[in-house]
Design an enzyme around this catalytic site. Structure first.
Site, PDB file in Angstrom:
ATOM      1  N   CYS A   2       0.826  -1.195   0.000  1.00  0.00           N
ATOM      2  CA  CYS A   2       0.000   0.000   0.000  1.00  0.00           C
ATOM      3  C   CYS A   2       0.867   1.254   0.000  1.00  0.00           C
ATOM      4  O   CYS A   2       1.878   1.319   0.693  1.00  0.00           O
ATOM      5  CB  CYS A   2      -0.957   0.088   1.182  1.00  0.00           C
ATOM      6  N   ARG A  27       4.252  -0.600  -4.457  1.00  0.00           N
ATOM      7  CA  ARG A  27       3.920  -1.037  -3.108  1.00  0.00           C
ATOM      8  C   ARG A  27       2.610  -1.815  -3.072  1.00  0.00           C
ATOM      9  O   ARG A  27       2.249  -2.386  -2.043  1.00  0.00           O
ATOM     10  CB  ARG A  27       3.805   0.179  -2.179  1.00  0.00           C
ATOM     11  N   ASN A 104      -1.678   2.460   5.455  1.00  0.00           N
ATOM     12  CA  ASN A 104      -0.772   1.369   5.067  1.00  0.00           C
ATOM     13  C   ASN A 104      -0.444   0.597   6.336  1.00  0.00           C
ATOM     14  O   ASN A 104      -0.051   1.196   7.334  1.00  0.00           O
ATOM     15  CB  ASN A 104       0.509   1.950   4.448  1.00  0.00           C
ATOM     16  N   GLY A 105      -0.621  -0.733   6.300  1.00  0.00           N
ATOM     17  CA  GLY A 105      -0.329  -1.550   7.483  1.00  0.00           C
ATOM     18  C   GLY A 105      -1.500  -2.461   7.791  1.00  0.00           C
ATOM     19  O   GLY A 105      -2.364  -2.676   6.935  1.00  0.00           O
ATOM     20  N   LYS A 485      12.677 -16.034  -9.467  1.00  0.00           N
ATOM     21  CA  LYS A 485      12.514 -14.995 -10.490  1.00  0.00           C
ATOM     22  C   LYS A 485      11.640 -15.511 -11.641  1.00  0.00           C
ATOM     23  O   LYS A 485      10.820 -14.788 -12.184  1.00  0.00           O
ATOM     24  CB  LYS A 485      13.907 -14.607 -10.990  1.00  0.00           C
ATOM     25  N   GLU A 488       8.013 -15.537 -10.332  1.00  0.00           N
ATOM     26  CA  GLU A 488       7.513 -14.195 -10.064  1.00  0.00           C
ATOM     27  C   GLU A 488       7.249 -13.410 -11.351  1.00  0.00           C
ATOM     28  O   GLU A 488       6.240 -12.716 -11.472  1.00  0.00           O
ATOM     29  CB  GLU A 488       8.575 -13.486  -9.211  1.00  0.00           C
ATOM     30  N   HIS A 504      15.914 -38.242  -5.551  1.00  0.00           N
ATOM     31  CA  HIS A 504      15.214 -38.676  -4.341  1.00  0.00           C
ATOM     32  C   HIS A 504      13.713 -38.410  -4.409  1.00  0.00           C
ATOM     33  O   HIS A 504      13.045 -38.344  -3.380  1.00  0.00           O
ATOM     34  CB  HIS A 504      15.835 -38.001  -3.107  1.00  0.00           C
ATOM     35  N   LYS A 602       6.160  -4.629  -3.820  1.00  0.00           N
ATOM     36  CA  LYS A 602       7.604  -4.484  -3.612  1.00  0.00           C
ATOM     37  C   LYS A 602       7.964  -4.480  -2.129  1.00  0.00           C
ATOM     38  O   LYS A 602       8.977  -5.011  -1.726  1.00  0.00           O
ATOM     39  CB  LYS A 602       8.052  -3.173  -4.258  1.00  0.00           C
TER      40      LYS A 602
HETATM   41  O1  M6R Z   1      12.635  -5.751   0.663  1.00  0.00           O
HETATM   42  P1  M6R Z   1      13.089  -7.118   0.995  1.00  0.00           P
HETATM   43  O2  M6R Z   1      14.411  -7.465   0.423  1.00  0.00           O
HETATM   44  O3  M6R Z   1      13.054  -7.402   2.476  1.00  0.00           O
HETATM   45  O4  M6R Z   1      12.014  -8.059   0.325  1.00  0.00           O
HETATM   46  C1  M6R Z   1      12.021  -9.439   0.526  1.00  0.00           C
HETATM   47  C2  M6R Z   1      11.161 -10.113  -0.508  1.00  0.00           C
HETATM   48  O5  M6R Z   1       9.841  -9.701  -0.399  1.00  0.00           O
HETATM   49  C3  M6R Z   1      11.659  -9.824  -1.927  1.00  0.00           C
HETATM   50  O6  M6R Z   1      12.993 -10.172  -2.083  1.00  0.00           O
HETATM   51  C4  M6R Z   1      10.818 -10.592  -2.964  1.00  0.00           C
HETATM   52  O7  M6R Z   1      11.030 -11.967  -2.813  1.00  0.00           O
HETATM   53  C5  M6R Z   1      11.187 -10.112  -4.362  1.00  0.00           C
HETATM   54  N1  M6R Z   1      10.014  -9.638  -5.013  1.00  0.00           N
HETATM   55  C6  M6R Z   1      11.840 -11.169  -5.174  1.00  0.00           C
HETATM   56  O8  M6R Z   1      12.200 -10.707  -6.430  1.00  0.00           O
END
Ligand code: M6R
Length: 607
Positions: A2, A27, A104-105, A485, A488, A504, A602
């Site tokens: 957010c 966000r 936000n939160g 990656k 995602e 395994h 993000k």
């Molecule tokens: O901001 P951060 O590095 O703490 O975020 C951790 C993860 O949310 C972040 O690395 C997420 O896995 C990415 N979108 C991966 O590309």
């Protein structure tokens, strides 16, 4: 998770508001909303499900007449409580339609609050935020500031809030606990934002709010209060590195950020490493080496977790210090046994990840040694402990972390080398690594030149629904990061395994339509991984290898991506960067929204 953006000023700047919201869109991008207030208390409210662009079109379609709006609050949402609907989109409104709230939160006790408020107010949404709007109305005492003190006293959870009283144009009250809030200023324009990105191209200076601080914007200026006392704090000037770059010729920020990696590396080491004398100069690292450290534990999530694991493999190879990496939510789910000889490192691009933040709170409460490595300057985690280093990867806009992961591993390596040098151990190894690392930007640039070849292969592999990604030793966490990656960015189902683990169980899935990606540059475990590749090949599984150019078993692979000639250590970086390109081009072939993958955000500020 957010984004909040609010503004007061003499100009009617709906375009600027929408642009600010766009800068925060990473966000959360489930829905977006905007509320504007004129000096005569005319109200404009618009909400749209989907991207900020959907809201922007609605705002553009509106006939604006001659009304001049000077007080604005806006929000981009990542859904937590309640589905992705217009009703759940912020700003949320009190029943008397006087108070407007963006948040936000997470308000953890929202159910109890809602239950008691339901006797008097009816609710139109499933959100926790609507409860705050109703609380403002029920506790209103004639003054929004004192009312907000009363409101937050009833809230349990994490929040940054911006609130407008429609009967008092020109005033916005913001308050925060554990979620970030920043106030920025240029001339008589004052802004509130969740992070610096929305402000960096607008404000000349900014202040980051501490927990429980309240910011009150009125008469074209702002004041910060803590428990009714005015806080005197010099605003910081906005720096160049905090501004978002133009996209230029790139088709997405993710692509730009991958191609930025060689320059990022130079930025990370600038002023910190002296390649000529093979030494490291950094006050923070000097302070670190004075500590009595016997163990290191890295706590992080997602790509930052893989960065920690990759470093861990390096570190174990060279160091006398025991190291481990743990996923932050697992750290929170386990029993914490404090260890005064362990340095706990919190690794986070955003510096806001709730699981990491909460882990840090637990460790700090036990007075253990804490250290952060964060990219976003002034973020919550970076402000929770004195000792830490910025990863200096500049603003990362793509939701998928790329350049920052490389920078994180780099900072961790720099930290280890500094410790080795200071403790007079492994000196020759450490100095050797420094001179090797100086070649890295060139090697990464060479890997990036393979872009067109990788793009062709990505198109070919984009027809598959599933993939395995394998690696051993260093390349085991590299495979994990590459697989993350792929998922995602392209939404292709992919799973990573240690190459030795496939037999395994997972091998049962391999078939002509289930390819395996394998990282196997020349090194100590090359031959063993070749055996695993043969096991896949015998089951007719297509194999894409990230390999060295002098690989002697090229015939085993269906396709190959050759990594520039380097040591095994550097091939970890070139392998990662090549896999980022592969994941990006898979996503492009499938026409995904590369910078904003579905369902994600993000900055993950909820547990
Ligand atoms: O901001 P951060 O590095 O703490 O975020 C951790 C993860 O949310 C972040 O690395 C997420 O896995 C990415 N979108 C991966 O590309």
């Amino acid at each position: 998770m957010c984004g909040i953006f609010a503004y007061t000023g003499t100009k009617d700047c709906r375009e600027m508001l929408v642009n600010g919201l766009r800068m925060l869109e990473y966000r959360g991008y489930d829905s977006a909303g905007i509320m504007a207030l004129s000096e005569e208390s005319d109200i404009f409210l618009e909400k749209a499900v989907g991207r900020v662009s959907a809201l922007a079109s609605k705002v553009d379609e509106k006939k604006w007449d001659s009304i001049k709006y000077t007080t604005w609050i806006a929000h981009t949402r990542w859904a937590t409580h309640g589905g992705v609907t217009v009703e759940n989109t912020h700003p949320h409104i009190s029943t008397n339609e006087r108070f407007y709230v963006v948040h936000n939160g997470i308000i953890e006790n929202y159910k109890e609050l809602k239950k008691s408020l339901s006797e008097k107010y009816s609710f139109y949404s499933q959100t926790d935020t609507e409860v705050v709007a109703k609380l403002v109305e029920s506790l209103y005492d004639g003054n929004l500031k004192s009312t907000m003190e009363k409101v937050v006293a009833k809230l349990v959870g994490a929040y940054s809030l911006a609130v407008v009283d429609s009967e008092n144009p020109g005033e916005i009250v913001g308050i925060k606990l554990w979620s970030p809030l920043i106030v920025g200023k240029s001339n008589d324009w004052v802004y509130i934002s969740s992070d610096i990105n929305a402000l960096s191209n607008l404000a000349e200076s900014f202040s980051i709010l501490e927990d429980n601080e309240m910011v009150v914007i009125e008469n074209g200026d702002y004041s910060i209060f803590m428990s009714w006392k005015k806080v005197e704090r010099d605003a910081e000037a906005v720096q160049e590195g905090q501004k978002i770059d133009e996209l230029g010729d790139f088709t997405s920020y993710t692509e730009k950020e991958i191609f930025d990696i060689p320059a990022v590396l130079e930025n990370v080491w600038s002023g910190r490493i002296d390649f000529k004398n093979k030494s490291i100069h950094n006050e923070t690292l000097d302070a670190l080496s004075d500590l009595d450290i016997e163990r290191i534990c890295i706590i992080s999530s997602g790509s930052s977790y893989y960065a920690g694991e990759i470093w861990n493999y390096f570190f174990r190879k060279f160091s006398w210090i025991q190291a481990s990496a743990i996923i932050s939510s697992e750290f929170l789910s386990d029993v914490f046994i404090p260890d005064s000889k362990t340095l706990y490192i919190f690794l986070s691009q955003s510096g806001e990840t709730a699981d990491v933040r909460e882990s840090m709170k637990i460790v700090k409460a036990k007075r253990c040694m804490t250290f952060w490595i964060v990219n976003v300057v002034g973020s919550t985690i970076a402000r929770m402990a004195d000792l830490g280093l910025y990863s200096h990867a500049w603003v990362e806009v793509g939701v998928a972390s790329t350049k920052n992961v490389i920078a994180q591993i780099w900072v961790l390596l720099m930290m280890s080398i500094s410790l080795w040098l200071k403790k007079d151990l492994q000196i020759s190894d450490a100095r050797e690594i420094i001179s090797e690392l100086s070649r890295l930007p060139d090697k990464i640039s060479q890997a990036l030149m393979q872009g067109p070849h990788i793009k062709k292969l990505a198109k070919k592999y984009s027809v598959y629904n599933d993939m395995f990604v394998l690696g051993r030793n260093y390349f085991y966490p590299v495979a994990g990061e590459a697989s993350l990656k792929i998922k995602e960015l392209s939404y292709i189902h992919s799973e990573s395994y240690s190459a030795g683990e496939l037999k395994h169980g997972p091998l049962a899935l391999v078939s002509e339509t289930f390819p395996t990606i394998v990282f196997n540059p020349m090194g100590k475990f090359y031959a063993k991984t070749i055996s695993n590749i043969q096991e896949v090949s015998a089951r007719k599984g297509p194999i894409l290898g990230f390999i060295s150019s002098n690989d002697t078993h090229k015939e085993l692979y269906t396709d190959t991506i050759e990594l520039p000639e380097t040591s095994e250590l550097l091939s970890v970086f070139t392998g990662l960067v090549s896999s980022y390109l592969f994941a990006l081009y898979l996503a492009e072939a499938l026409e995904r929204d590369v910078d904003k993958p579905r369902n994600l955000a993000k900055s993950v500020t909820v547990e």
